[in-house]
Structures are given as C-alpha cells and as structure tokens.
Design an enzyme around this catalytic site. Sequence first.
Site, short mmCIF file in Angstrom:
data_model
loop_
_atom_site.label_atom_id
_atom_site.label_comp_id
_atom_site.label_asym_id
_atom_site.label_seq_id
_atom_site.Cartn_x
_atom_site.Cartn_y
_atom_site.Cartn_z
N THR A 199 0.16 -1.31 5.90
CA THR A 199 0.87 -1.13 7.17
C THR A 199 2.10 -0.25 6.93
OG1 THR A 199 0.24 -3.43 7.59
CG2 THR A 199 1.65 -2.38 9.23
N ASP B 289 8.96 -3.40 6.41
CA ASP B 289 7.96 -3.80 5.42
C ASP B 289 6.88 -4.63 6.10
OD1 ASP B 289 6.71 -4.19 2.99
OD2 ASP B 289 8.42 -5.15 2.01
N GLY B 290 5.75 -4.76 5.42
CA GLY B 290 4.64 -5.56 5.95
C GLY B 290 4.78 -7.02 5.56
N LYS C 179 4.93 -12.90 1.70
CA LYS C 179 4.68 -11.52 1.27
C LYS C 179 4.23 -11.54 -0.19
CE LYS C 179 7.74 -8.38 2.19
NZ LYS C 179 6.60 -7.46 2.31
N GLY C 180 3.73 -10.40 -0.65
CA GLY C 180 3.35 -10.31 -2.05
C GLY C 180 1.87 -10.17 -2.29
N GLY C 181 1.10 -10.06 -1.17
CA GLY C 181 -0.34 -9.81 -1.32
C GLY C 181 -0.59 -8.56 -2.16
N GLY C 182 0.32 -7.59 -2.00
CA GLY C 182 0.19 -6.34 -2.77
C GLY C 182 0.94 -6.38 -4.09
N GLU D 19 10.50 -6.28 -3.25
CA GLU D 19 10.65 -6.41 -1.79
C GLU D 19 11.75 -7.42 -1.46
OE1 GLU D 19 6.08 -5.40 -0.34
OE2 GLU D 19 6.60 -7.46 -0.84
N LYS E 219 -1.94 -11.31 11.15
CA LYS E 219 -0.91 -11.86 10.25
C LYS E 219 -0.14 -13.02 10.88
CE LYS E 219 -1.86 -8.73 7.20
NZ LYS E 219 -0.96 -7.74 6.68
C1 5RP Z 1 3.14 -6.26 -0.76
C2 5RP Z 1 3.36 -6.95 0.53
C3 5RP Z 1 2.77 -6.31 1.73
O1 5RP Z 1 3.78 -5.98 2.61
C4 5RP Z 1 1.81 -7.29 2.37
O2 5RP Z 1 0.85 -7.66 1.40
C5 5RP Z 1 1.14 -6.72 3.60
O3 5RP Z 1 0.28 -5.69 3.22
P1 5RP Z 1 -0.62 -4.92 4.25
O4 5RP Z 1 0.27 -4.21 5.19
O5 5RP Z 1 -1.46 -4.01 3.39
O6 5RP Z 1 -1.50 -5.92 4.97
O7 5RP Z 1 4.01 -7.95 0.64
O8 5RP Z 1 3.69 -7.02 -1.81
#
Ligand code: 5RP
Length: 231
Positions: free
Chosen positions: A31, A83-84, A96-99, A105, A123
């Site tokens: 995102t 941020d996402g 957060k932290g999926g990525g 962050e 979400k």
């Molecule tokens: C990365 C994050 C991202 O912001 C979160 O995982 C959302 O990701 P996306 O926009 O790809 O769904 O916290 O650490």
Amino acid sequence: MHIVEQKKIAGEKAAEYIRDGMTVGLGTGSTAFYMINKVGEMVRGGLKIKAVATSKETERLARSLHIPVVDIDTVDTIDLVIDGVDKIDRCFNAIKGGGGALFREKIVASMAKEIIWIMDKSKTVDDIGRFDIPVEVLPFGYTHVMRQLAQNGFVAQLRLKDGARYMTDNINYVVDVWTDGAGNILDIKARLDGIVGVLETGLFLNMCARIIVGTDSGAVIYENERKEIGL
Ligand code: 5RP
C-alpha cells in the site's frame, strides 16, 4: 474492485496530506508503494520535502523516484508518517510488521507529529488480538525468547523465508505470536515488551491521527478523535 485498486486509492489519497517543507516518513509494503509512487510524481512536479524511509526496500524505491531521502539521525522529528497496517480495530489499535519492517516503522512512528495509516478494506477488523503479532527478536538467545513466549501462553512461530530464517533489515529475527484473542491488548503488549530479547512488537496502539481506507466507492477517511469509529 480488486484489493490492489483499494490500496492504490488509499495510498494516493494519503499523499495529498504532504506539504512543502515537510519531513515525511515513508512506510513499507504494497500500500505504501502506491503512496511513494505518488510522492515521486509530486516531487517531479516541484514538491520540496525530505523523506525518512522505514526500510531498505522503501529507501531504494524512494531514491529511484528521486525523492530526497535523509538519514533518520539527521532529523529531530518527522512531520508526517504514512504507512500501511496488517490489521486495525475501531480504537485505531493496529498490528504491523507483516513485511518485517516493524522495528524501523515503530521508531519512525514514534518520531512523528502526525501519522496516517493506509489500507484496503480487508485490514479493518473487530479484534486485532485474533491475529498474529510479529515481534522482532535478537538472534542471540532467541530459543530462550521462544520458551518465554510459550511460558506466557503465546504460540510463537519463527518466521521463515525460502526455507531459511527471515532476517530483518536490522539483521534480527521475526517471531509471529498468536494469542488467541485471550486478554486485553494492552496487557498482551506489556507481556511481550517484558520478555528480554524481544526488541519491539508489531503492536501500534492508538498512534495515528487518521486512517484512510480504500473502498469500492473511493477513499474513506476516519479521523481519530480517541473514540470508537464505524469502520
Ligand atoms: C511492513 C508493514 C506493512 O505496512 C504492512 O505489512 C502492510 O503491508 P501491505 O500494505 O503490503 O498490506 O507493517 O512491516
């Protein structure tokens, strides 16, 4: 509408909050990707900002778009972070932290005067306690951390990527923690924070000024007035 379109709508809308002269925190993920591309377009159009990146991936993208990226240690505060999130509830409590960028962050968010979380509709949830909470863990002694998590009633899974241990930009591990929604989220955060070796959690509780949700009918903005919102 495809979820990717929703992310794009939210990301591009959030970029409209950026003003000349701001120091902007650029988030990480799919995102944030759309927001950063929009910021790149605005910079090409004459917008003057400084940016701080929340991950190496974001820094690479921003630089490729000629967005001026500065070292975080050269700024005292950040005017706006966009941020996402992975999940968020009606009280603006987010995971957060999926990525895997949660530690940077969190640092960038903690320096922000204002935060906007951007997301697709999937979400928004009733209870973030029912989803995995990523935590960044020091590799040194991580098995001890895993044991302590288990002793605290958490189900902990070391994150893997391509069969190997996932490494963050900070050369640490990520453990995804499942709590089964048992207990209050503040209490869960305190218990995770209390474990030696846990460097940071992916719990970002009531930190944002607003969220922008991409929906089939466009961007929907929810202002955080520290009261329940109708997602
Ligand atoms: C990365 C994050 C991202 O912001 C979160 O995982 C959302 O990701 P996306 O926009 O790809 O769904 O916290 O650490």
